[in-house]
Design an enzyme around this catalytic site. Structure first.
Site, mmCIF file in Angstrom:
data_model
loop_
_atom_site.group_PDB
_atom_site.id
_atom_site.type_symbol
_atom_site.label_atom_id
_atom_site.label_comp_id
_atom_site.label_asym_id
_atom_site.label_seq_id
_atom_site.Cartn_x
_atom_site.Cartn_y
_atom_site.Cartn_z
ATOM 1 N N ASP A 99 0.919 -1.079 0.054
ATOM 2 C CA ASP A 99 0.066 0.630 -0.044
ATOM 3 C C ASP A 99 0.718 1.703 0.065
ATOM 4 O O ASP A 99 1.839 1.048 0.370
ATOM 5 C CB ASP A 99 -1.082 -0.472 1.093
ATOM 6 N N HIS A 150 -6.119 3.129 -4.263
ATOM 7 C CA HIS A 150 -5.758 3.642 -3.086
ATOM 8 C C HIS A 150 -6.441 4.536 -2.619
ATOM 9 O O HIS A 150 -6.223 5.263 -1.187
ATOM 10 C CB HIS A 150 -4.956 3.501 -2.420
ATOM 11 N N HIS A 154 -5.369 9.710 -0.033
ATOM 12 C CA HIS A 154 -5.213 8.743 1.133
ATOM 13 C C HIS A 154 -5.675 9.590 2.255
ATOM 14 O O HIS A 154 -5.640 9.679 3.892
ATOM 15 C CB HIS A 154 -4.155 8.771 1.285
ATOM 16 N N HIS A 246 3.748 -2.027 2.997
ATOM 17 C CA HIS A 246 3.410 -0.987 2.748
ATOM 18 C C HIS A 246 4.677 -0.684 1.741
ATOM 19 O O HIS A 246 5.558 -1.152 2.185
ATOM 20 C CB HIS A 246 3.501 0.129 3.701
#
Length: 276
Positions: A99, A150, A154, A246
């Site tokens: 991510d 995503h 964010h 991540h």
């Protein structure tokens, strides 16, 4: 992080509050990022990793058996239109998700590590990062990895935003990824912090995407130490698991160090990596 028996909104609150509490006073950009704040464009350029010794003990891995799917609480068929926490179990398959990238410092290193072990992953990209680094998006796609949406900025408060703003976050991210990659259209969406609501799921479906969550979370974004990340991955991974890691949002040296230890052990144990 096991999702069995918990309410989805609760995790998003705990992640935001717990992450901010854990990192308070540490001077780490991760705190602002996971509390919903903005990161400066050069946030990681001067980020020096804290001393982090190699794991003193590496736990053993529970090997999978082809064609055999041990029961796991919460690993049933996801509710239609709801988030996916597990792969449909085929005995050996698991998924690795990455991510908050792409990031010019960490994404190339992540790609090199995955290539070393022949692993395909799903990169859940932030739209503005994809727009800023189209070359990295193209590299991820060219290497055979999937790119998921995503959101564009964010926002950890995604479920609290007006419907129009939720729609814009998802649409702008898909457009940015499509443009940066030269035509890759995301078919998966991951909400920041795993925060889901009827409005978020509706917009996700309207764009032809499936909602992707996770079942193994070592909270690597908080930089808890290589030992913790390795322990979590190796002791909690079972057939059908979706692992969360991540490559963006801050210093990811611990993540890369931990994956360099955990991934070959999962492969040696007999796990195969699939895309959700």
């Amino acid at each position: 992080m096991s999702t069995a028996g918990r309410k989805v909104p609760r995790r998003s609150v705990l992640l935001a509050l717990g992450g901010a509490s854990l990192l308070a006073g540490c001077g780490d950009d991760n705190a602002a990022w996971h509390a919903g704040g903005e990161l400066p464009d050069d946030s990681h350029s001067g980020d020096v990793a804290s001393p982090d010794p190699a794991p003193s003990v590496i736990p053993s891995v529970a090997p999978p058996t082809p064609g055999r799917c041990p029961p796991i609480a919460g690993a049933g068929t996801p509710r239609r239109g709801g988030p996916q926490y597990y792969l449909p179990c085929k005995g050996t398959q698991i998924a690795l998700t990455i991510d908050d990238g792409p990031d010019p410092q960490y994404t190339p290193r992540m790609l090199a590590l995955l290539a070393k072990y022949g692993i395909q992953a799903t990169f859940c990209m932030i739209g503005r990062a994809a727009a800023a680094h189209p070359d990295l998006v193209k590299q991820v796609v060219a290497a055979g990895h999937h790119v998921a949406n995503h959101t564009y900025t964010h926002p950890l408060n995604l479920t609290k935003l007006p419907d129009a703003q939720i729609r814009a976050e998802l649409h702008r991210a898909s457009d940015a990824i499509n443009t940066a990659s030269g035509g890759h259209q995301p078919t998966l969406f991951r909400a920041p912090g795993g925060a889901w609501s009827a409005a978020v799921l509706s917009e996700c479906g309207a764009l032809g995407m499936r909602a992707l969550d996770w079942s193994v979370d070592p909270r690597d974004w908080s930089r808890p130490g290589v030992q913790h990340i390795v322990d979590t991955i190796l002791t909690r991974t079972r057939p059908g698991a979706i692992i969360l890691e991540h490559d963006g949002g801050g210093n990811r040296d611990q993540t890369l160090s931990a994956l360099a230890i955990a991934l070959p052990r999962l492969v040696d144990a007999g796990y195969t990596f699939a895309q959700p």
